[in-house]
Write an enzyme that holds these catalytic residues in place. Structure first.
Site, PDB file in Angstrom:
ATOM      1  N   GLU A   1       0.827  -1.213   0.000  1.00  0.00           N
ATOM      2  CA  GLU A   1       0.000   0.000   0.000  1.00  0.00           C
ATOM      3  C   GLU A   1       0.861   1.263   0.000  1.00  0.00           C
ATOM      4  O   GLU A   1       0.451   2.290  -0.546  1.00  0.00           O
ATOM      5  CB  GLU A   1      -0.959  -0.017   1.194  1.00  0.00           C
ATOM      6  CG  GLU A   1      -1.932  -1.183   1.202  1.00  0.00           C
ATOM      7  CD  GLU A   1      -2.720  -1.340  -0.089  1.00  0.00           C
ATOM      8  OE1 GLU A   1      -2.928  -0.333  -0.804  1.00  0.00           O
ATOM      9  OE2 GLU A   1      -3.131  -2.475  -0.392  1.00  0.00           O
TER      10      GLU A   1
ATOM     11  N   HIS B   1       1.647   2.069  -3.573  1.00  0.00           N
ATOM     12  CA  HIS B   1       0.555   2.846  -4.179  1.00  0.00           C
ATOM     13  C   HIS B   1       0.625   4.303  -3.735  1.00  0.00           C
ATOM     14  O   HIS B   1       0.423   5.228  -4.537  1.00  0.00           O
ATOM     15  CB  HIS B   1      -0.793   2.268  -3.746  1.00  0.00           C
ATOM     16  CG  HIS B   1      -1.237   1.052  -4.483  1.00  0.00           C
ATOM     17  ND1 HIS B   1      -1.219   0.945  -5.849  1.00  0.00           N
ATOM     18  CD2 HIS B   1      -1.734  -0.132  -4.021  1.00  0.00           C
ATOM     19  CE1 HIS B   1      -1.695  -0.238  -6.216  1.00  0.00           C
ATOM     20  NE2 HIS B   1      -2.003  -0.910  -5.125  1.00  0.00           N
TER      21      HIS B   1
END
Length: 686
Positions: free
Chosen positions: A467, A470
């Site tokens: 994450e 991202h």
């Protein structure tokens, strides 16, 4: 209007946003945007970038920035009043976007700008190309009746997708198990037991209370010696939001799924596509459904024999060592953890004390700093919506702010499961308007217990790295226009590249010392354990890959083959895929699709294959660091410039080739998974 959602600010006023603010703010901004469009179209000279595209780009970004905290709070702090306000605006927003996408005069004005684009730079031309594509995909060329039909279906689809997510969340929250016999918890970790004890006390109960939040579910499935307990939890998990299992039938997603699929197929055919899968590929790297199916089937062919061997080894181990016959689905994680410990001398729970959250976060930020020359600093003077929420600023090597992000890392009631990154604000450099990006980084780890910090398994470390990849993709963009900044208009089957790429560092000799230190003694991860961890990287890699391929083939075939009017199609397609792919037993009562929010509520419909597609790209990209040194600064700068900074301003394959010097090869993916490959370039990603 005293409404925090209407304040033109980069970061949300989470300390003041209330459900009552939502609908008035959205109504106000939609009215402003419609008035702006009317003015622009009335201006005969507004056929230029400066007088047409930029004002509309700014207006859309302002609307998105107001909606962002609403959607985020609905996911992480869901309650009935907020849910009502959120749902009240869904139809309005869907109608607005359909209305804009079907505006023939606006489309003609954009075409006019695109036709006179010699004075525009590459990013501006790319933005126009994306916009014209989106007009076509919104039905701008349809008849008036066709447009009305499309708008009605789009509105219904958005409501159904929200209903799917609500049903899943409500079913998950509604089920729990109260245990009064401590013997049933045998084998589970002390942290998980203590958390269950605390949960019972909060409800005024004796004993232990376990729910279906993922940390609790995973703890039971991996460590509970009681096979009956494992089965009960497994059945509760895989029947969420269905007509089976222990759940309230009012949360059943079966009809919701069928309605979503019917609408998707009808919308695709209305736009002239054979099926929704064909429509979904328009903004992706893959060029045709056959290309995707060939890619997935090729991976199955290269992986299934290895997966069968892995499962046979697990079954033999369970039988010969533990006397367990006939492995069931609820036995897989339990005996896999024991076999991994036998083969590699290590378990997730042995590693957990070496991955305290503060150390992992600090180390992750240092690794990113070594790769990209950035510095991540915590900041306190920012409004938050929960005591667990953190906030950080990201600066480049010159000390210039590049972006900021919130962290929300722990599971709790009324929070959607899973892990994700979402946009809070986009980068913007337009005329007098400058804005740095901001993001939300969300996970669902087991929270701290007592006075100890949260302790992560290595798998959870990988999730956090993923994450954060991202997040960096969103924050480090250099694109100047919001609709092509960060992850916006990046081909969906390439958007997982930066996230999966980051996971690789959590296995490397040079990186692990940054993220591992015993939470009590401060001792580093022992060299022997580090080697055991690295050795276990390929443990059951084929079984894990086959699981993802099962999901990918099911999703894609579903959106190719589903026909309105037929019954039982979802289960039939899934059964066929499982016969082709699956090597582990699946009980008849399993209702996995009813909780498959990625494709029924998220953005992965006919696109779940993107995880494997992008994994080919990410493994190959990381192999460049393996060749040059994993912290090689020149390679890091090249990845930053070619991949992270370009956003949607460049074709994904062109960006990859610029970084790697060639088109992607499947060999690094198979090598990292411990599966032999022939080293050929991957035709599907070419």
């Amino acid at each position: 209007m005293n409404n925090p959602l209407l304040e033109d600010r980069r970061l949300p006023a989470f300390d003041r946003i209330m459900p009552a603010h939502v609908e008035p703010a959205i109504d106000h901004l939609l009215a402003e945007n419609r008035a702006l469009i009317a003015r622009v179209l009335a201006d005969k000279e507004a056929r230029s970038w400066e007088r047409l595209v930029e004002p509309l780009e700014a207006a859309d970004e302002r609307l998105a920035r107001a909606w962002s905290p609403v959607a985020h709070l609905n996911a992480v702090r869901n309650d009935p009043v907020l849910r009502e306000a959120y749902n009240a605006c869904l139809g309005k927003l869907t109608d607005y976007h359909s209305e804009i996408g079907q505006n023939a005069r606006l489309f003609a004005a954009f075409e006019n700008v695109a036709g006179n684009a010699s004075n525009l730079d590459d990013s501006q031309q790319k933005l126009l190309a994306h916009a014209l594509r989106d007009f076509r995909l919104s039905g701008v060329a349809l008849s008036d009746a066709g447009k009305a039909s499309y708008r009605e279906m789009a509105r219904k689809r958005s409501k159904l997708q929200a209903k799917f997510e609500e049903n899943l969340l409500d079913a998950t929250n509604a089920w729990s198990m109260h245990i009064t016999d401590e013997k049933r918890l045998a084998g589970m970790t002390e942290r998980a037991i203590q958390r269950a004890r605390n949960a019972a006390k909060e409800k005024g109960k004796d004993g232990w209370l376990l729910g279906l939040d993922y940390p609790s579910y995973e703890s039971v499935m991996t460590y509970a010696d009681d096979a009956g307990l494992r089965r009960e939890f497994y059945e509760a998990w895989v029947t969420r939001a269905s007509d089976h299992g222990p759940h309230d039938a009012r949360f059943d997603n079966t009809e919701v799924m069928d309605e979503i699929l019917v609408i998707r197929q009808k919308m695709a055919k209305l736009l002239g596509y054979r099926h929704y899968a064909e429509l979904s590929l328009e903004p992706k790297m893959a060029r045709a459904p056959d290309e995707v199916m060939g890619f997935l089937n090729d991976l199955v062919a290269q992986t299934r024999a290895a997966g069968q061997r892995e499962f046979a080894m697990l079954a033999d181990y369970a039988h010969t060592t533990h006397g367990h016959e006939n492995l069931e689905a609820w036995d897989i994680a339990y005996y896999s953890e024991k076999l991994k410990r036998k083969n590699f001398g290590i378990s997730d729970e042995q590693l957990r004390p070496y991955f305290p959250m503060p150390v992992v976060l600090d180390g992750l930020f240092k690794i990113a700093g070594k790769l990209y020359g950035i510095e991540v600093r915590p900041r306190e003077d920012v409004a938050r919506y929960h005591e667990d929420v953190g906030f950080y600023d990201v600066f480049d090597h010159k000390g210039k702010l590049r972006g900021s992000f919130f962290t929300d890392l722990y599971a709790r009631k009324n929070k959607r499961g899973g892990a994700w990154m979402d946009e809070c604000a986009n980068r913007k450099r337009m005329q007098d308007h400058q804005q740095d990006p901001a993001a939300y980084l969300v996970c669902n780890f087991m929270p701290p217990v007592g006075n100890d910090p949260a302790l992560l398994t290595h798998h959870e470390v990988l999730t956090l790295f993923h994450e954060f990849g991202h997040t960096l993709h969103h924050l480090l963009t250099r694109a100047e226009y919001p609709s092509v900044a960060g992850i916006n208009n990046v081909a969906w089957d390439a958007v997982e590249l930066p996230s999966q790429f980051m996971e690789n560092f959590a296995f490397e000799h040079e990186a692990l010392p940054y993220i591992s230190r015993h939470y009590q003694s401060g001792e580093p991860l022992p060299h022997e354990m580090l080697e055991q961890l690295r050795g276990a990287r390929t443990f059951q890699a084929a079984m894990k890959m086959l699981r993802q391929l099962e999901f990918s083939l099911f999703d894609f075939r579903l959106h190719v083959e589903y026909q309105p009017g037929g019954t039982g199609q979802v289960q039939r397609i899934l059964d066929e895929v499982r016969r082709q792919v699956t090597v582990v037993p699946v009980p008849e009562f399993n209702r996995f699709p009813n909780g498959f929010s990625h494709i029924f509520a998220g953005g992965y419909a006919a696109g779940y294959y993107s995880y494997k597609w992008a994994e080919v790209l990410s493994a190959d990209a990381f192999s460049a660091f393996e060749e040059e040194g994993i912290f090689d600064s020149a390679t890091g700068r090249r990845f930053l410039k070619s991949i992270l900074e370009v956003g949607g301003t460049r074709d994904a394959m062109e960006a990859f080739v610029e970084f790697r010097g060639r088109e992607p090869s499947i060999e690094p993916l198979l090598r990292h998974a411990g599966i032999a490959g022939d080293g050929d370039q991957l035709t599907a990603a070419s």
